[in-house]
Design an enzyme around this catalytic site. Structure first.
Site, short mmCIF file in Angstrom:
data_model
loop_
_atom_site.label_atom_id
_atom_site.label_comp_id
_atom_site.label_asym_id
_atom_site.label_seq_id
_atom_site.Cartn_x
_atom_site.Cartn_y
_atom_site.Cartn_z
N GLY A 139 55.44 17.12 16.12
CA GLY A 139 54.27 16.68 16.65
C GLY A 139 53.49 15.74 15.28
N ARG A 184 63.42 16.22 24.47
CA ARG A 184 63.26 16.23 22.80
C ARG A 184 61.79 16.85 22.49
NH1 ARG A 184 61.68 10.45 20.56
NH2 ARG A 184 63.17 9.76 21.12
N ASP A 216 57.85 8.21 24.90
CA ASP A 216 58.00 8.91 23.31
C ASP A 216 56.47 9.55 23.84
OD1 ASP A 216 59.35 7.99 21.54
OD2 ASP A 216 58.28 6.21 20.72
N MET A 217 55.88 10.71 23.09
CA MET A 217 55.18 11.28 23.01
C MET A 217 53.74 10.72 21.94
SD MET A 217 53.55 13.09 25.42
CE MET A 217 54.29 14.20 26.82
N THR A 239 64.40 16.92 14.56
CA THR A 239 63.56 17.06 13.17
C THR A 239 64.67 16.95 11.96
OG1 THR A 239 62.42 19.05 11.95
CG2 THR A 239 64.28 19.79 13.68
N LYS A 298 56.91 3.46 23.99
CA LYS A 298 55.78 4.33 23.94
C LYS A 298 55.19 3.90 24.99
CE LYS A 298 54.96 5.76 19.36
NZ LYS A 298 56.31 6.02 18.84
N ARG A 355 54.64 7.95 8.56
CA ARG A 355 56.08 8.31 7.67
C ARG A 355 55.82 8.48 6.32
NH1 ARG A 355 57.56 7.92 12.73
NH2 ARG A 355 56.49 10.02 12.47
N LYS A 393 50.68 24.44 9.12
CA LYS A 393 52.28 24.13 9.19
C LYS A 393 53.12 25.63 10.11
CE LYS A 393 56.51 23.02 6.59
NZ LYS A 393 57.60 22.60 7.70
C1 LIG Z 1 64.33 11.00 16.67
C2 LIG Z 1 62.90 11.85 16.79
C3 LIG Z 1 61.27 11.50 17.36
C4 LIG Z 1 60.05 11.25 17.80
N1 LIG Z 1 59.17 11.29 17.96
C5 LIG Z 1 58.41 11.15 18.39
C6 LIG Z 1 57.11 11.34 19.05
O1 LIG Z 1 57.56 10.59 20.25
N2 LIG Z 1 56.53 11.63 18.81
C7 LIG Z 1 55.45 12.83 18.16
O2 LIG Z 1 54.69 12.82 17.95
N3 LIG Z 1 56.10 12.59 16.82
C8 LIG Z 1 58.25 12.16 17.04
N4 LIG Z 1 57.95 12.51 15.75
C9 LIG Z 1 57.74 12.57 14.86
C10 LIG Z 1 57.43 14.52 14.52
O3 LIG Z 1 56.56 14.73 15.25
C11 LIG Z 1 57.39 14.49 13.55
O4 LIG Z 1 56.24 14.04 12.92
C12 LIG Z 1 58.40 14.24 12.25
O5 LIG Z 1 59.86 14.90 12.39
C13 LIG Z 1 58.52 14.89 10.48
O6 LIG Z 1 58.74 16.74 11.56
P1 LIG Z 1 59.93 17.21 10.48
O7 LIG Z 1 60.28 18.09 11.86
O8 LIG Z 1 60.89 16.52 10.36
O9 LIG Z 1 59.53 18.29 10.09
P2 LIG Z 1 58.63 18.30 8.80
O10 LIG Z 1 57.45 19.79 8.16
O11 LIG Z 1 57.79 17.50 7.79
O12 LIG Z 1 59.71 18.32 7.01
C14 LIG Z 1 60.20 20.06 7.54
C15 LIG Z 1 61.65 19.24 6.21
O13 LIG Z 1 62.34 18.59 6.38
C16 LIG Z 1 62.84 17.86 5.17
N5 LIG Z 1 62.03 16.26 5.48
C17 LIG Z 1 61.53 16.10 6.67
N6 LIG Z 1 61.14 14.81 5.92
C18 LIG Z 1 61.77 14.32 5.15
C19 LIG Z 1 62.20 13.38 4.81
N7 LIG Z 1 61.44 11.60 4.47
N8 LIG Z 1 63.15 13.21 3.97
C20 LIG Z 1 63.99 13.96 3.22
N9 LIG Z 1 64.21 15.60 3.47
C21 LIG Z 1 62.84 15.74 4.38
C22 LIG Z 1 62.43 18.80 4.49
O14 LIG Z 1 62.92 19.72 3.87
C23 LIG Z 1 60.97 19.04 4.51
O15 LIG Z 1 60.29 19.90 4.28
C24 LIG Z 1 60.16 11.93 16.16
C25 LIG Z 1 61.15 12.66 15.52
C26 LIG Z 1 62.09 12.58 15.05
C27 LIG Z 1 63.19 13.02 14.36
#
Ligand SMILES: Cc1cc2nc3c(=O)[nH]c(=O)nc-3n(C[C@H](O)[C@H](O)[C@H](O)COP(=O)(O)OP(=O)(O)OC[C@H]3O[C@@H](n4cnc5c(N)ncnc54)[C@H](O)[C@@H]3O)c2cc1C
Length: 309
Positions: free
Chosen positions: A189, A185, A135-136, A227, A98, A290, A202
């Site tokens: 967000g 990546r 990271d963003m 994701t 970051k 988280r 969403k």
């Molecule tokens: C490798 C990685 C790097 C990232 N880097 C950044 C970054 O640099 N900047 C940034 O702003 N964000 C970052 N993020 C976070 C990202 O932006 C999201 O906030 C986060 O990943 C949640 O979004 P999602 O795509 O998992 O879907 P969501 O819309 O949160 O979840 C969709 C579905 O995924 C499943 N799910 C989600 N969480 C869980 C859980 N805890 N347990 C079981 N199932 C679950 C469920 O089915 C849920 O309905 C990163 C995420 C990842 C995976």
């Protein structure tokens, strides 16, 4: 629905004081952060790599307003890169950084300091035989982070970028970054962003994620599909086939502790899967993001606070 209130609450100093009294060993913290030291990070990396996964390590810390703290963060990255190299893990382990943790928010010359510090980490990564992904963070830093990325890529073209599908601008950024050798990546967000710059609904974020996936997977770069969303994983896989991409010409990424079974299932099916592995003492901001994403965890979290030692 609870996401934005939790992110707002997390900015309260009182909440922060209360939460950071949690021992790192409490289940709610170790569920997302395997430990505070580079030894703990390397050991957790080894376990994941043995299971057929790749990792990207994040030394936790953000919004540093102290140049010495920024230097300490750079030193921590250099140390962990050496440790990964000594352990023979760098073929499967890189680092995520970051820029706000390495000086971007410093009042004087923050951008330049972050660039120089990032250069030091990129050099250490290259010496260790691996790469860095930037990271963003929140939207006020997007232009500065992409400018640092452009500068870094002159010397370190392997440096990865992160784009956030919730921002209105991101489709255009995907088009600019979908060139050969460009590691990008795509995530949804994680910050609290205003309507003027980001989709709030969403469904709109998901639709934007799919549009961005199409641009990146049809392009010439190396997409990193970050994701946990089963629908997005399925759509990414079918788009990859549609665009004639072989497995391993893109990768999936998920966070440490989230859907570990799915991480292993995808890897066993031949996909490259990288786990984002955060470590270090500054886990507060990360943990709160988280929790905001998964309000189902709140009752477990509240119990941890009540029963804390
Ligand atoms: C490798 C990685 C790097 C990232 N880097 C950044 C970054 O640099 N900047 C940034 O702003 N964000 C970052 N993020 C976070 C990202 O932006 C999201 O906030 C986060 O990943 C949640 O979004 P999602 O795509 O998992 O879907 P969501 O819309 O949160 O979840 C969709 C579905 O995924 C499943 N799910 C989600 N969480 C869980 C859980 N805890 N347990 C079981 N199932 C679950 C469920 O089915 C849920 O309905 C990163 C995420 C990842 C995976």
């Amino acid at each position: 629905m609870l996401r934005q209130p939790i992110l707002l609450l997390s900015r309260s100093a009182q909440v922060k004081r209360l939460v950071t009294t949690l021992p790192v060993t409490s289940g709610i913290v170790t569920g997302y952060v395997p430990g505070e030291t580079s030894d703990a990070a390397v050991s957790a990396s080894r376990g994941l790599i043995d299971d057929g996964l790749d990792v990207t390590l994040d030394f936790l810390g953000e919004d540093t307003l102290d140049a010495q703290q920024a230097e300490a963060t750079v030193a921590a990255y250099v140390e962990v890169l050496k440790a990964l190299s000594v352990a023979g893990l760098t073929r499967h382990a890189e680092v995520s950084v970051k820029l706000s943790a390495i000086g971007q928010a410093l009042p004087d010359h923050g951008h330049k300091i972050a660039l120089e510090n990032a250069r030091t980490i990129c050099r250490a990564a290259r010496n260790a035989g691996t790469t860095v992904t930037l990271d963003m963070e929140d939207h006020t830093t997007t232009d500065s982070t992409l400018a640092v990325l452009r500068d870094l890529r002159k010397d370190f073209p392997e440096t990865g970028a992160v784009l956030q599908a919730y921002l209105h601008r991101t489709e255009d950024d995907c088009r600019s970054l979908a060139y050969e050798g460009s590691r990008v990546r795509l995530c949804k967000g994680a910050y609290h962003e205003p309507e003027s710059v980001a989709f709030q609904d969403k469904l709109d974020v998901d639709k934007s994620y799919v549009r961005c996936l199409k641009i990146l997977l049809a392009g010439d770069g190396y997409p990193m599909v970050a994701t946990h969303d089963p629908r997005m994983v399925e759509i990414a896989s079918s788009l990859a086939s549609r665009y004639g991409r072989a497995q391993q010409t893109y990768e999936f990424q998920m966070l440490y502790g989230i859907r570990p079974g799915e991480q292993r299932r995808l890897a066993a099916s031949g996909e490259k899967v990288r786990v984002y592995l955060p470590y270090g003492g500054e886990w507060y901001g990360y943990l709160m993001r988280r929790l905001a994403e998964r309000p189902q965890n709140l009752s477990f979290f509240a119990k941890s606070l009540i029963s804390k030692k």
